[in-house]
Write an enzyme that holds these catalytic residues in place. Sequence first.
Site, PDB file in Angstrom:
ATOM      1  N   GLY A 107       1.775  44.857  55.919  1.00 48.70           N
ATOM      2  CA  GLY A 107       3.036  44.862  56.642  1.00 48.70           C
ATOM      3  C   GLY A 107       3.217  46.039  57.573  1.00 48.70           C
TER       4      GLY A 107
ATOM      5  CB  ALA B 287       9.888  35.397  55.181  1.00 44.08           C
TER       6      ALA B 287
ATOM      7  CG  ASP C 229      32.595  77.446  48.133  1.00 42.13           C
ATOM      8  OD1 ASP C 229      33.508  78.235  47.816  1.00 42.13           O
ATOM      9  OD2 ASP C 229      32.339  76.412  47.469  1.00 42.13           O
TER      10      ASP C 229
ATOM     11  CG  ASP D 209      35.997  81.382  47.525  1.00 39.09           C
ATOM     12  OD1 ASP D 209      36.919  81.292  46.696  1.00 39.09           O
ATOM     13  OD2 ASP D 209      35.017  80.610  47.551  1.00 39.09           O
TER      14      ASP D 209
HETATM   15  C1  GDG Z   1       4.845  46.105  52.511  1.00 45.19           C
HETATM   16  C2  GDG Z   1       5.990  45.692  51.586  1.00 45.19           C
HETATM   17  C3  GDG Z   1       7.288  45.008  53.599  1.00 45.19           C
HETATM   18  C4  GDG Z   1      -1.445  38.859  55.349  1.00 45.19           C
HETATM   19  N1  GDG Z   1      -2.588  38.216  55.127  1.00 45.19           N
HETATM   20  C5  GDG Z   1      -3.328  38.321  56.236  1.00 45.19           C
HETATM   21  C6  GDG Z   1      -2.606  39.046  57.163  1.00 45.19           C
HETATM   22  N2  GDG Z   1      -1.452  39.379  56.587  1.00 45.19           N
HETATM   23  C7  GDG Z   1      -0.371  40.157  57.213  1.00 45.19           C
HETATM   24  C8  GDG Z   1       0.857  39.327  57.434  1.00 45.19           C
HETATM   25  C9  GDG Z   1       1.963  40.352  57.385  1.00 45.19           C
HETATM   26  C10 GDG Z   1       1.405  41.404  56.445  1.00 45.19           C
HETATM   27  O1  GDG Z   1       0.012  41.182  56.326  1.00 45.19           O
HETATM   28  C11 GDG Z   1       2.018  41.323  55.055  1.00 45.19           C
HETATM   29  O2  GDG Z   1       3.278  41.898  55.108  1.00 45.19           O
HETATM   30  P1  GDG Z   1       4.382  41.735  53.988  1.00 45.19           P
HETATM   31  O3  GDG Z   1       5.631  42.297  54.477  1.00 45.19           O
HETATM   32  O4  GDG Z   1       4.525  40.297  53.660  1.00 45.19           O
HETATM   33  O5  GDG Z   1       3.843  42.476  52.674  1.00 45.19           O
HETATM   34  P2  GDG Z   1       3.129  43.896  52.233  1.00 45.19           P
HETATM   35  O6  GDG Z   1       1.744  44.004  52.717  1.00 45.19           O
HETATM   36  O7  GDG Z   1       3.285  43.944  50.755  1.00 45.19           O
HETATM   37  O8  GDG Z   1       3.989  45.050  52.923  1.00 45.19           O
HETATM   38  C12 GDG Z   1       6.776  44.569  52.216  1.00 45.19           C
HETATM   39  C13 GDG Z   1       6.178  45.581  54.434  1.00 45.19           C
HETATM   40  O9  GDG Z   1       5.465  46.593  53.745  1.00 45.19           O
HETATM   41  C14 GDG Z   1       6.715  46.157  55.739  1.00 45.19           C
HETATM   42  O10 GDG Z   1       7.623  47.153  55.519  1.00 45.19           O
HETATM   43  O11 GDG Z   1       7.807  43.876  54.252  1.00 45.19           O
HETATM   44  O12 GDG Z   1       7.869  44.231  51.404  1.00 45.19           O
HETATM   45  O13 GDG Z   1       5.506  45.292  50.304  1.00 45.19           O
HETATM   46  O14 GDG Z   1       2.150  40.927  58.634  1.00 45.19           O
HETATM   47  O15 GDG Z   1       0.754  38.661  58.651  1.00 45.19           O
HETATM   48  N3  GDG Z   1      -3.076  39.305  58.386  1.00 45.19           N
HETATM   49  C15 GDG Z   1      -4.301  38.850  58.705  1.00 45.19           C
HETATM   50  N4  GDG Z   1      -5.058  38.149  57.837  1.00 45.19           N
HETATM   51  C16 GDG Z   1      -4.621  37.860  56.602  1.00 45.19           C
HETATM   52  O16 GDG Z   1      -5.322  37.233  55.812  1.00 45.19           O
HETATM   53  N5  GDG Z   1      -4.791  39.089  59.931  1.00 45.19           N
END
Ligand code: GDG
Length: 737
Positions: free
Chosen positions: A30, A388, A689, A508
């Site tokens: 992510g 999502a 303070d 104070d």
């Molecule tokens: C952490 C937090 C928070 C996944 N499989 C493949 C692939 N992906 C990419 C997706 C998405 C990302 O990885 C996964 O992001 P998520 O948000 O779903 O989950 P975490 O990795 O657990 O991320 C999470 C995030 O940080 C951001 O703050 O949302 O809650 O746990 O972008 O597309 N990309 C490719 N191949 C894959 O097989 N190229």
Amino acid sequence: MSKTIIISNRLPLQINIDGDDLEVTPSVGGLATGLKSFHRDGDSIWIGWTGLTEEEIPENLKNDVKEKARTEACVSVNLTAEEIEGFYYGFSNRTIWPLFHYFMEYTEADKAHWETYKSVNEKYAREVLKHYKEGDQIWVHDYQLLLVPNLIRKEAPEAIIGFFNHIPFPSYEVFRTLPWREEVLEGVLGADLIGFHTYDYERHFLSSVSRILRLQVDFNEITLPERIVKVDSFPMGIDYEKFEKAAINHFENTAEEQSDLQRRLDHHMEATPGAKLILSIDRLDYTKGIANRIRAFEYFLDNNPEFIEKVRLVMLAVPSRSNVPQYQRLKREIDELVGRINGKFSTVNWTPIWYFYRSMPFENLIDLYTSCDVALLTPIRDGMNLVAKEFIATRIKQTGVLILSEMAGAAHEMNEALIINPNNFEQISEALQQAIAMPEEEQVQRNKMLQKRLKRYSVEKWAQDFMSTLQGTRDNRDAFKSTRISSKVSDEIMQAFDRSKKRILFLDYDGTLVNFTDKPEHAKPDTELIELVKKLNSNQHTDVVLISGRDKNTLGTWWEESQVELISEHGVWMRKQNKEWELSENVKNDWMETVRPVIENFVDRTPGTFIEEKNYSLAWHYRKADPELGEIRANELSSVLKELISNHGLSVLEGNKVLEIKSSGVNKGKAANKKLVGNNYDFIFAIGDDWTDEYMFRELPEDAFTVKVGIKKTSAQYYVEDTKRVRDILNLFAEKI
Ligand code: GDG
């Protein structure tokens, strides 16, 4: 020119060694995916780990790795296999990750891991400091680097530092179980701005700060002795355009341009027209609820056999943290579940679950997003969940249904999705039925709204918002009304002191000359302080007045031998040098009989609070109470009292964790000014303070030196950080005498 320094555990790229060549691929996850566009488009450098341990990089390639990173504006932090074991697989992923996701049974507390975590955090901070120039903005990311903000702050106190936590922040009851909870909070508080995905995480963090560190929290600001830290929520978005464009391109592909995966998906759709594809994509992680999702799917098929051969679950689980035992167990569990369910339901033409355990190239990800009809994302806990959002962004025809767990941060902004509780199989099963049967018109209606929001609050907007709020904290700092007593300012004050012929110092007591204690009677003056005040008071050109809210007996006893002039109870009583106490105003105390029972009722209902009875005032102290409950009850009591005492010449003073009811004609400003009448003081100094000291700061003559202790909004001209600095200044006065 100033730049932004991004720091995260991993760089957005992964370097692999292929013989004598280096191969660079983007990293999955992510954070990397989200921030890449911000990094690409702005003036920034990114500091992090390449994914290769020191041992894995042959000597002759070490420089090349650095160079490869540099071409992408990245700086690599070198980590050994042992460091990765303790810092990453150890403390980050066996302690913080499970704890912050409420998996307490998986949470380990290994001292050796903690030590490595600290030393690796120091390594990151050192690398930042190598590249940092004054004026740069520093943005630290995520739970692996919780200590970095403060480590940077110690070396560069003026730095502008932001921290963003990508995972949930757990409730205080869970967080408090961490043996190193204070250090972790202090580490993060090195930042000027701390960001979370949702308000709930923000609220949990603030609650832990106020309960564990007992710091003052006002709405979303934390007051430290020398700084104010702002905490806010910034729900992370995605690079919307990138996903939308990829989906558009996908549909424009000719048959030859299609991927193998797409061909297989098309083949399935042609062979079973009308059948639905349900998609699930996650890193293989116990927080993502993959095993439960498969069980819920089984429940769905068991209870709705008419869907046999009509639906298929397409499941992509990306390998992750496979060195950690829980992840290995989870992998086995999922393998078994998929095998069992496929064995149970498969027909000659159909297998219910297509399971991929691998990372796929971006194009295949888009194939999956665009070909499936329903996305089923059921994390048990998830900071945000970008999958999502990506699914919705690729639905260029605006059809498709998202089923999303209420435990994902994303659920807060994606109300139009079908929101489910991931532990309720019945509900998931119903949501699947609803999704499959949902009329296209309704799908479009829901997705339109979702897309509009995601387009607007993209990852660029998210990063801009965070950065401009961070910038705002700098402006806030600059605009801080009072001036810090630096050594230069202190010299100026000392010169004025030296030049003057007749001086007065209003001091104070609690929170100024001594620190607060749990009980007021424990805050007795120490010998050093008594000697210091005596010395100042011994000078015939200098009058020292201790001006306090305390009752006259305590103050009188504590300062008995020093013979310093005392003003007690905010000005109700005055005791001149070697004289008896005098009632300085015509104040009454007959109202106490009515007011005391009201406060007593609050004492009974609010553990840790108590009444301090003074001669002409009553004070309700709540410093030892649960901080949140204390604030709530203080507001409640304040309004009850204001109603009760209106028209009685009384007022309620809101001090530092204390409410005090007293006659309204009395305050420290009036009392101090009275002292000035008939005296030609040419050096007036007042320090305090509390809120009640503001009366002095406002009412003393303009040329008085007024000083606030702590960083708070104030009418004083100057401020010092803490009681230690107060003593330093008084010692400087004493040296001049
Ligand atoms: C952490 C937090 C928070 C996944 N499989 C493949 C692939 N992906 C990419 C997706 C998405 C990302 O990885 C996964 O992001 P998520 O948000 O779903 O989950 P975490 O990795 O657990 O991320 C999470 C995030 O940080 C951001 O703050 O949302 O809650 O746990 O972008 O597309 N990309 C490719 N191949 C894959 O097989 N190229």
